[in-house]
Design an enzyme around this catalytic site. Structure first.
Site, PDB file in Angstrom:
ATOM      1  N   GLY A 129       0.839  -1.209   0.000  1.00 59.62           N
ATOM      2  CA  GLY A 129       0.000   0.000   0.000  1.00 59.62           C
ATOM      3  C   GLY A 129       0.865   1.246   0.000  1.00 59.62           C
ATOM      4  N   ARG A 177       0.770  -4.867  -4.874  1.00 65.34           N
ATOM      5  CA  ARG A 177       0.951  -6.017  -3.982  1.00 65.34           C
ATOM      6  C   ARG A 177       1.176  -7.205  -4.914  1.00 65.34           C
ATOM      7  NH1 ARG A 177      -0.725  -3.842   0.798  1.00 65.34           N
ATOM      8  NH2 ARG A 177      -2.486  -2.415   0.766  1.00 65.34           N
ATOM      9  N   ASP A 188       5.824  -4.872   6.052  1.00 66.19           N
ATOM     10  CA  ASP A 188       6.371  -6.194   6.382  1.00 66.19           C
ATOM     11  C   ASP A 188       6.492  -7.122   5.179  1.00 66.19           C
ATOM     12  OD1 ASP A 188       7.068  -6.225   9.032  1.00 66.19           O
ATOM     13  OD2 ASP A 188       5.027  -6.604   9.736  1.00 66.19           O
ATOM     14  N   THR A 229       4.336   2.554   5.900  1.00 62.94           N
ATOM     15  CA  THR A 229       2.937   2.117   5.892  1.00 62.94           C
ATOM     16  C   THR A 229       2.158   3.004   6.854  1.00 62.94           C
ATOM     17  OG1 THR A 229       1.372   0.409   6.660  1.00 62.94           O
ATOM     18  CG2 THR A 229       3.604   0.234   7.510  1.00 62.94           C
ATOM     19  N   ASP A 252      -0.116   2.076   8.610  1.00 62.96           N
ATOM     20  CA  ASP A 252      -0.638   1.241   9.697  1.00 62.96           C
ATOM     21  C   ASP A 252       0.245   1.232  10.959  1.00 62.96           C
ATOM     22  OD1 ASP A 252      -2.581   0.570   7.876  1.00 62.96           O
ATOM     23  OD2 ASP A 252      -1.714  -1.376   7.375  1.00 62.96           O
ATOM     24  N   ASP A 277       2.340  -0.857  11.659  1.00 63.16           N
ATOM     25  CA  ASP A 277       2.263  -2.237  12.162  1.00 63.16           C
ATOM     26  C   ASP A 277       3.541  -3.026  11.878  1.00 63.16           C
ATOM     27  OD1 ASP A 277       1.960  -2.330   9.419  1.00 63.16           O
ATOM     28  OD2 ASP A 277       0.345  -3.803   9.441  1.00 63.16           O
ATOM     29  N   ARG A 317      -5.442  -2.292   8.888  1.00 62.53           N
ATOM     30  CA  ARG A 317      -5.415  -3.744   8.653  1.00 62.53           C
ATOM     31  C   ARG A 317      -5.676  -4.481   9.955  1.00 62.53           C
ATOM     32  NH1 ARG A 317      -3.795  -6.297   4.145  1.00 62.53           N
ATOM     33  NH2 ARG A 317      -2.674  -4.509   3.351  1.00 62.53           N
TER      34      ARG A 317
HETATM   35  O1  F6P Z   1      -1.495  -1.248   4.593  1.00 61.94           O
HETATM   36  C1  F6P Z   1      -2.147  -0.071   4.364  1.00 61.94           C
HETATM   37  C2  F6P Z   1      -3.620  -0.289   4.145  1.00 61.94           C
HETATM   38  O2  F6P Z   1      -4.211   0.951   3.834  1.00 61.94           O
HETATM   39  C3  F6P Z   1      -4.356  -0.970   5.301  1.00 61.94           C
HETATM   40  O3  F6P Z   1      -4.680  -0.073   6.333  1.00 61.94           O
HETATM   41  C4  F6P Z   1      -5.544  -1.541   4.606  1.00 61.94           C
HETATM   42  O4  F6P Z   1      -6.011  -2.690   5.277  1.00 61.94           O
HETATM   43  C5  F6P Z   1      -5.002  -1.927   3.263  1.00 61.94           C
HETATM   44  O5  F6P Z   1      -3.829  -1.163   3.066  1.00 61.94           O
HETATM   45  C6  F6P Z   1      -5.949  -1.668   2.107  1.00 61.94           C
HETATM   46  O6  F6P Z   1      -5.339  -2.146   0.973  1.00 61.94           O
HETATM   47  P1  F6P Z   1      -5.864  -1.880  -0.504  1.00 61.94           P
HETATM   48  O7  F6P Z   1      -5.567  -0.465  -0.862  1.00 61.94           O
HETATM   49  O8  F6P Z   1      -5.081  -2.837  -1.335  1.00 61.94           O
HETATM   50  O9  F6P Z   1      -7.331  -2.145  -0.495  1.00 61.94           O
END
Ligand code: F6P
Length: 323
Positions: free
Chosen positions: A15, A76, A107, A129, A131, A133, A175
């Site tokens: 992300g 991703r 990660d 990120t 997050d 996390d 997440r």
């Molecule tokens: O990792 C960042 C994040 O925004 C998370 O908070 C969320 O769960 C995820 O990415 C959403 O991913 P995507 O943009 O692929 O839907």
């Protein structure tokens, strides 16, 4: 890595996060300062598989320090999670004659970098990120901007919620982690913060709202982490049980865009500089982290294995202030 010009691959993965462009700028300019050439790999590991790689010169990173998103694009990449994919990626890097790769991401992106290092590619990970996390570091690029953006949205929702004497349930990203929700709850003045680390049943939330209303509160604000979810159902249950108008708002991707804050730009700039400098010194297979108020390089394996729990004191504060 001494007597020839070092060729450095640079990619953003997973992300996107505000501040990624500031990292790109810092890596490219520091590398140039040390006589190294950076090659931008488009759309993360996906772009590597497609050979979407171009030289990135200092002038191309002019005017991006304050831009959200990533000029390199991101993705991703499922293939990078397989051993065949990792071997293929390492072989492509060899064909491209890239001596080292800087990976900016979370990660999952770090794990991809670690896999490349097993095939002899020198890698450096930079944590980015929204997050927060990643257990190896106390700061991940993008977090501060996301907190500010989400909190501003929460404050706007508070205005209308209080005018209408409603209960607002606001869901923020993160997440499986509750960091973003905790910070947004504390800085937005929420009564309840629901996070995956401390599961709480709906009835307790409803009981808290009831008790706060009995004390004279005329509107309510509940922040829910994405990892808990169900904000719409919770709002409906509050309305049905208490007869209080309730509305759910899922903030979604608006939290991931926008101008990176000065704090994000600062971390991005220092971390990008440290990554390029480490490569120049041959100090690879490392992650740049922020610990105890200082930026540092640690082994990538140590970064990936780190286990740091969510700070329970912050959650305690949300409870103490929930009146
Ligand atoms: O990792 C960042 C994040 O925004 C998370 O908070 C969320 O769960 C995820 O990415 C959403 O991913 P995507 O943009 O692929 O839907």
């Amino acid at each position: 890595m001494a007597d020839k010009q070092i060729r450095v691959g640079l990619l953003t993965s997973g992300g996107d996060a505000p501040g990624m462009n500031a990292v790109i700028r810092a890596v490219v300019r520091t590398a140039d300062h040390f006589g190294m050439q950076v090659y931008g790999i488009k759309a993360g590991y996906e772009g590597l598989f497609k050979g979407e790689v171009q030289p990135l010169d200092p002038k191309e990173v002019t005017g991006i320090i304050h831009k959200g998103g990533t000029i390199l694009r991101t993705a991703r990449c499922l293939e990078m999670m397989t051993e065949e994919g990792q071997e293929r990626a390492a072989n492509i890097l060899k064909v491209l004659k890239l001596d080292a790769v800087v990976v900016i991401g979370g990660d999952g992106s770090f794990k991809g970098a670690q896999a490349l290092s097993k095939y002899g590619v020198g890698v450096i990970g930079i944590p980015a990120t929204i997050d927060l996390d990643m257990d190896c570091t106390e700061y991940t690029i993008g977090f501060d901007t996301a907190v500010n953006t989400a909190t501003e949205a929460i404050i706007r929702i508070r205005d209308t919620s209080s005018s209408h004497e409603r209960c607002s349930v606001v869901e923020v990203m993160g997440r499986d982690a509750g960091h973003l929700a905790t910070w947004c709850g504390l800085t937005g003045g929420a009564e309840e913060v629901l996070i995956p680390e401390y599961p709480m049943d709906e009835d307790s939330v409803i009981a808290q709202i009831l008790s706060n209303r009995a004390e004279g509160k005329r509107h309510n604000l509940i922040v829910v982490a994405e990892g808990v979810g169900g904000s719409d159902a919770l709002a409906k249950k509050i309305e049905k049980t208490l007869g209080i108008e309730a509305r759910a708002t899922i903030l979604g991707h608006l939290q991931r865009g926008g101008i990176p804050t000065a704090l994000d730009r600062m971390h991005a700039t220092v971390m990008g500089y440290m990554a390029a400098k480490a490569i120049q010194e041959g100090d690879v297979n490392k992650a740049v982290v922020y610990r105890n108020g200082r930026h540092a390089l640690i082994d990538l394996a140590e970064a990936i294995d780190a286990k740091e729990i969510y700070n329970p004191e912050l959650y305690e504060i949300t409870k103490i202030l929930a009146i």
